[in-house]
Design a protein around this motif. Structure first.
Motif, mmCIF file in Angstrom:
data_model
loop_
_atom_site.group_PDB
_atom_site.id
_atom_site.type_symbol
_atom_site.label_atom_id
_atom_site.label_comp_id
_atom_site.label_asym_id
_atom_site.label_seq_id
_atom_site.Cartn_x
_atom_site.Cartn_y
_atom_site.Cartn_z
ATOM 1 N N LEU B 29 -2.985 -66.348 -1.897
ATOM 2 C CA LEU B 29 -4.312 -66.969 -2.029
ATOM 3 C C LEU B 29 -5.280 -65.989 -2.679
ATOM 4 N N GLN B 30 -5.241 -64.740 -2.213
ATOM 5 C CA GLN B 30 -6.130 -63.717 -2.771
ATOM 6 C C GLN B 30 -5.844 -63.521 -4.261
ATOM 7 N N THR B 31 -4.558 -63.488 -4.608
ATOM 8 C CA THR B 31 -4.180 -63.290 -6.007
ATOM 9 C C THR B 31 -4.626 -64.476 -6.850
ATOM 10 N N MET B 32 -4.336 -65.675 -6.367
ATOM 11 C CA MET B 32 -4.660 -66.872 -7.135
ATOM 12 C C MET B 32 -6.161 -66.982 -7.341
ATOM 13 N N GLN B 33 -6.947 -66.803 -6.286
ATOM 14 C CA GLN B 33 -8.391 -67.012 -6.445
ATOM 15 C C GLN B 33 -9.050 -65.910 -7.270
ATOM 16 N N SER B 34 -8.532 -64.676 -7.192
ATOM 17 C CA SER B 34 -9.175 -63.637 -8.006
ATOM 18 C C SER B 34 -8.778 -63.772 -9.475
ATOM 19 N N PHE B 56 -15.714 -67.226 -4.009
ATOM 20 C CA PHE B 56 -14.442 -67.548 -4.672
ATOM 21 C C PHE B 56 -14.149 -69.047 -4.678
ATOM 22 N N ASP B 57 -14.373 -69.724 -3.554
ATOM 23 C CA ASP B 57 -14.160 -71.185 -3.590
ATOM 24 C C ASP B 57 -15.393 -71.875 -4.182
#
Lengths: 252, 252, 252, 252
Positions: B29-34, B56-57
Motif C-alpha cells: 500500500l505504501q509503495t503503491m500510494q507513493s 495520499f488518499d
C-alpha cells in the motif's frame, strides 16, 4: 519482551544536492524522493519489514529479519539507480526509541548529514537468526473513528487533514514520551506505532489522552510477531474487529 | 490579487479497497500510494503545477495552467496503470482555502469518498488562458533555521522529526486560520505554503508565532508567478538569500 | 504527405557508466533503464507522442506536438531524478527514416555516444504549430494472427518468442528498405510502424513478404493523425476490425 | 552439470485487457508493462536472479535461490499494486530450454493465456537449498565488438538497431537449436545467454556462425555460479577482459 531492529535511512548530503548548482524543480524532488521511498519500502517490505517515509531525507524502518548483507545490497541497488546515495544505521533493543537513538548515533558518528565526504556508510548490528523470537515486534495500527463520515465527506480537504494531522501530532508526542514508542502517519487516517511491551490499558490511556487534548477519536488494533509484517498484519486484523464491533482497543 | 487554481485529487473508495477481501500488505500500500503520488506530481509538475501528498488518499494540487482536458488525461492514464481510480475537483479563487473548499464540495456532491458507485468523477472549472496573469499564484517556501546543525546531527531521528513536525503543525494551523493559506510538508525541514496576497509583515508575524508557540525558528522565501512552479521557483531562490544572508523573510 | 517529427533519445556515455568503477548489477541496470524508458514514454505520451525503447540506451520517439521547450524540460527532469543524462536530437520530414537519420546526425555531430564531455545536448528543430496538419503522422499497428492459439498456448515461451521475433525482424528490415518506415516491437505480438504515405497495397505486399519469408501471418490496422497518439489510436481501432472480421489490412 | 531454475511469468489475460472496453492509450500500456518488468527485475534481482522482459506479456526469469514462497509473494505484491495479475510456472533442469519448456507446460495446463478464469496460478517446483551447487547456472554475456565506433556513431539510430537486432536474432536461433540455450537482448548491444554446460569451442563456433551469417562481430564473457547474478557477474568481468585484451571468448 520486544526486541525491535530499527534502521535509520539517511540520504547523503541531500539538502545541498537539492539546491546545487541552483534549486531543482520541486516536482522532480517530490517525485524522486517518493519513488526512492517506494523502492526502499518494497525492498524492506518483501523481507517482512516496514519502512516509514518520515521526513523522506531521513526514513525509519523496522528491519527484523534483514541482515547487514541485505542492508548493503539495498545501498548498492539505490546507488546504481538514483542520483543520491544512502547511509544506514542499524540498532536493536527492547525500546524502539532507544534502538532508533542508537541507530542515529552510529550514523552521526560517521559524519554530518551534510558532510560531503560521508557517503554510503553502513553501521550497527542486526539480530542473529538464532536470537529472533515470535515476540520481537509489537505494532499498533490506529485510525480515526469514522474519519470519512466525520471529516472527509464533511469538511474541506484541508480542514479534514488538519484534524487528522492534529490527532497524529498529539499521539506521536504522547506515545514517544509516555510509552517509548515511534508513531508514523501512513496515509489516509492511519497511524502505525512501533511499541515496546505495552498493555491494553496503555492504549486506552493514549486514546483517552488524544481525545481530551485535541478531540479526535481513535481506535487501535495491536499485534505481535517476529517481524513488522507479522505484527502489523495481526494489528490490521485486530483493527478490523474494532471497525466491526465498535470497540476501541483490540489485541490480536 | 492572486487567483489560485486548486485541484482535489481523491482516490475512489480507497479505504475499503485496502482491506478487501482482507487487509493488504502495508508495504504494498505504501509503495503503491507513493508511486501514484509521484506520477501525479510528474504529470502536474511538468505542466508547471505543484502536487502535495497530504493524506495520499486525498492529495491537493495547485494546477494553474492545466485545462480540464489535462485533468481528464491524468484520470485516464492513472486508470490504465493502477488498481485504483481518481476523482478530481477543480476550483479557483483569490483565497486558496476557499478554492480548495469549493473543489472539495464538487467532489463531495458527486458522492462519498467511500461510495462504490462514484468513480472517476471530474468536476469544477479552470481559469481560461486569457484570464491568467503573472500574479495568480503566491508561494512561500519555509524551512527550519540550521535544522541539520540543531536537530538532524544532534537529536535522534525521531526527536528531530517531532521538532520539525511540531513546527509544521503549528505553522499549518496558523497560516490556515490567520492567513487563509494552505501549508504542506514536502520533506526534510521544508514546508511550502500556498498563499493569497500576503505581505512581508504577515510572514514575520507567522514566524514569530511559531517560534513563541513551539520554539522552532523558521525562515521563508516568497515568490509570485503565473504558475506554482514560477512562484515556487522564485520562492526557492529567495530562500537561498535567507540562507546566505541570515535574514528571515525574503520576497523575490 | 506525412511530416513526422522524430526524436532520438540517447543516454550520455551509458556504456562506460555501466562498468565504472566495475560492472554494476545487471538487475539494477535493467530496472533503471526500463523505468527511465517508462518515464519518457509518459512524458511524451501525455503530450500525444509515442516513445519506443529500441535499444534502451538509444530510444526513438515520434514527437509531433512537442516543442523544443518540452524536450528541454524532459532533459532537466531526467537529470534531476536519474544517475544518467540524456542527449536529444530532433528532426522532421516526409520520410520517417530520413527524419531519424537527420536527428541522429545532429547528435553525432555534437559528439560520440561515449564522449565524456558531451552531456545533455539538445539539437534540431520541431514543426511550428501553424505548420502542423491532421495528416502529419501515419501509424500502422501490426500483430500476429491468433498468436495465442498458434504460439503462446502451444509452443514453449521461448519458441513462441522466436517465432514472433522472426516475424518482427523480417518486417522491420522490409519496411525500412522497401517502404522507408520505422518498425518497433512493443510487447506481446505487437509491432508499431511509423510510415510515410503508404497505401493499402503496400501493407498487403509487406504482409505477403513476411509470410513467404518466415511463415508468420500478420494483420494490420492503419491510422492517420496530427500526432502519434491520434494516428496510433485510429490504427488500434482499425486493427480491432481485422480481429473481428478476419481481414488482413484495415485503413481507419 | 548445470541445474537452471527457470520461471515463466505470464500476465493473465493481458491481450483482451489492453483493448477492453476499447483500446487503451499505447503510452500507458508501454509505461505499465515496463514498470511491471522493472519491479519483477528488482524483486528477483535482489534475490540474485535475472529477469528478461522478452515479450513483456511473457517474461522469463532465472530464479535459482528463490523459493515457491518468494514466487507467491511476488504474485501477491504485483496483485496489490497493478491493474493486472501474474501466473507463474517454475521448472528446473540441466537444459535451460527444457526447463523453460516444462515451466511453460505447467502454466498452459492451468489454462490459456487468454482464459478469464485463470488468475494467479502458481505451478511447478524449485531446487531445494541442499541440492543447490556453485555450478548450477552458466551465463554468457555477449556484446558487439566496437558497436559505438562501428554503428552508434556511424549509422542512423535505426540502422544501428537493425544491425544489432540481426546479430541478436541469429545468435538467439543458433544458441537455441545448436546449444539448448536461451538468449535475451538486454539493451545497448548486449545479449545475455542462459546456457547448459558449454565449452569455449561452442562459443567460438557460435560467434563464427553469427559473423558468417549476418556479418556482426561478437565477443563473449562466460561465468558460472549458484545463481544468475553470481554467474552473470563473473561473465561481465570476463567480458571486460575481452574488451581490454581484444580476445573473443573469455571464461571466468
Amino acid at each position: 519482551m520486544t526486541n525491535t531492529q530499527v534502521t535509520l535511512v539517511q540520504i547523503d548530503n541531500y539538502g545541498p544536492w537539492t539546491v546545487t548548482p541552483e534549486p531543482r524543480r520541486e516536482a522532480d524532488l517530490q517525485t524522486m524522493q517518493s519513488r526512492l521511498y517506494a523502492d526502499i519500502s518494497q525492498f524492506v517490505g518483501n523481507r517482512d519489514g516496514y519502512t516509514f517515509f518520515t521526513r523522506f531525507d531521513n526514513m525509519i524502518a523496522v528491519t527484523n529479519g534483514l541482515t547487514m548483507a541485505d542492508h548493503e545490497l539495498l545501498q548498492e541497488s539505490v546507488g546504481n539507480r538514483y542520483p543520491v546515495t544512502l547511509s544506514l544505521g542499524v540498532a536493536t533493543g527492547t525500546s524502539p526509541v532507544q534502538a532508533l537513538s542508537d541507530a542515529t548515533t552510529v550514523v552521526q558518528d560517521a559524519g554530518s548529514a551534510q558532510d560531503e565526504d560521508r557517503r554510503e556508510c553502513l553501521e550497527g548490528r542486526t539480530i542473529d537468526d538464532p536470537h529472533r523470537t515470535d515476540d520481537d515486534v509489537q505494532i499498533a495500527h490506529f485510525d480515526v473513528v469514522d474519519a470519512t463520515g466525520q471529516y472527509t465527506d464533511e469538511l474541506n480537504a484541508f480542514d479534514s487533514f488538519i484534524q487528522i494531522e492534529q490527532g497524529y501530532a498529539e499521539l506521536m508526542r504522547h506515545m514517544r514520551h509516555a510509552h517509548d514508542s515511534l508513531s508514523f502517519f501512513v496515509g489516509g487516517d492511519n497511524v502505525i506505532v512501533v511499541c515496546p511491551d505495552l498493555e491494553s490499558d496503555d492504549y486506552e490511556e493514549a486514546i483517552g489522552h488524544v481525545e481530551t487534548a485535541v478531540d479526535v477519536e481513535l481506535q487501535v488494533g495491536v499485534g505481535r510477531g517476529s517481524s513488522a509484517h507479522d505484527a502489523g498484519f495481526a494489528a490490521k486484523h485486530a483493527l478490523e474487529v474494532c471497525r466491526a464491533d465498535g470497540t476501541r482497543v483490540e489485541l490480536a
